[in-house]
Design an enzyme around this catalytic site. Sequence first.
Site, short mmCIF file in Angstrom:
data_model
loop_
_atom_site.label_atom_id
_atom_site.label_comp_id
_atom_site.label_asym_id
_atom_site.label_seq_id
_atom_site.Cartn_x
_atom_site.Cartn_y
_atom_site.Cartn_z
N ARG A 36 -14.01 5.56 6.13
CA ARG A 36 -13.51 5.99 4.81
C ARG A 36 -13.93 7.42 4.48
O ARG A 36 -13.19 8.13 3.80
CB ARG A 36 -13.99 5.03 3.72
N LYS A 197 -7.78 -18.94 4.74
CA LYS A 197 -7.25 -19.80 3.68
C LYS A 197 -5.87 -19.40 3.18
O LYS A 197 -5.59 -18.24 2.95
CB LYS A 197 -8.22 -19.78 2.49
N GLY A 354 -10.02 -5.75 5.52
CA GLY A 354 -11.32 -5.60 6.17
C GLY A 354 -11.43 -6.28 7.54
O GLY A 354 -11.67 -5.63 8.56
N GLY A 377 -8.70 -5.15 -0.42
CA GLY A 377 -8.03 -5.80 -1.56
C GLY A 377 -6.77 -5.07 -2.01
O GLY A 377 -5.77 -5.71 -2.34
C1 3PG Z 1 -13.38 -1.94 -1.45
O1 3PG Z 1 -14.41 -1.74 -0.80
O2 3PG Z 1 -12.54 -2.81 -1.16
C2 3PG Z 1 -13.10 -1.04 -2.61
O3 3PG Z 1 -14.02 0.00 -2.63
C3 3PG Z 1 -13.09 -1.79 -3.92
O4 3PG Z 1 -14.35 -2.31 -4.20
P1 3PG Z 1 -14.47 -3.47 -5.29
O5 3PG Z 1 -13.84 -4.69 -4.66
O6 3PG Z 1 -15.94 -3.65 -5.54
O7 3PG Z 1 -13.73 -3.03 -6.52
MG MG Z 2 -13.33 -5.42 -2.19
#
Ligand code: 3PG
Ligand code: MG
Length: 398
Positions: A36, A197, A354, A377
Amino acid sequence: MGWKTLDDMDLNGKRVLVRVDINVPLLEGVVTDSTRIRRIAPTVRDILAAGGRPILLAHFGRPSGERRENLSLKQLIPTLERAFETRVRFAADCVGEGAKEAASTLQPGEVLLLENTRFHATETKNDPDLAAAMAELGDIYCNDAFSAAHRAHSSTEALARLLPACAGRLMQAELQALESALGAPNRPVTAVVGGAKVSTKLELLGNLVEKVDYLIIGGGMANTFLVAKGLSVGISLAERLMKDTAAQIMAKAEKTGCKIILPSDIVVTEKFESHAPHQVLPADQCPDNGMILDAGPESLKVINDIFEQSKTLIWNGPLGAFEFEPFDAATNAAALKAAALARAGRLTAVAGGGDTVAALNASGAAGDFTYISTAGGAFLEWMEGKTLPGVAALSRHE
Ligand code: 3PG
Ligand code: MG
């Protein structure tokens, strides 16, 4: 699109507040994956080259308004300096007099890093007062944090309305890649969705059956679909209470003309561990004490054939228990197939999330994918068809 880029802004002599996502993994103070950080370097370099003064705003972890030394962004300075090849100064708060002083004394060619925005409890409430205090530090707002754009926070949303705003290079690249994969893709378009899931990816599956031609389902969630088809999955991970939902998704796919592909053969063990003794069986022959940990070679052939016919691929989630050898076999082989087609210019292959990126890195396929998102996310929410507040705030700005 509707949003501006750095090319639309006059950056010379300007303080540019850049929202970045440098929420990287740390082990005992050492960055274990700097992806990142490396991916925001072009934005920083372009701002510096245009005579602008980059001031980085970022969150780190989830401190919930508490000042926690182990979540201080200060720890990232050496990695940032290596990535940007320049000096990075630091302000111990993201707002206030110290930050103002640091911003106004920043020298040409230098970067200023502001402390973790989430040390302020109001950041995650999208508080306009906190955003206004941040806005005092800059002339221009640049959002380069696609992976945090699913959060409506002061530094990702409210702030975008207070200053002339634009997207950074990484944000631009992420949005363009995703648009080419799901917005207006070359068809046929195939999605691979894996992971444990169904319940966490329900909206995703519901959206994808409306958009893609082939939906390949793998990992633990495939078991739930096998149960919905009346098959036994032994002691495998499966959300039996979700079986009606899985059946509804299959019925919806039938209507939209999306072909759902489940494993036709399975790799079965009795233990959830590396190198557990295993056998390959047809998907309808899982023994009562059997645990499905991967898709078998027949399934892989079907997947490869679909990849061959596809023009676009979007991938989220592994096909098997990829953290345990040899149950990473289907994920690795399919990823390498997609990578080879992408390298040959026959497939636009985009991946994110991820676990997905970890699996593609482990297989050695990641380098040949057309695009690998830095987002977890946010990538999922985008694939679900949701509007990301951080992106919407950029588009709204005049
Ligand atoms: C992540 O690592 O997915 C983003 O930086 C968002 O982090 P968060 O889920 O704590 O908002
Ligand atoms: Mg996250």
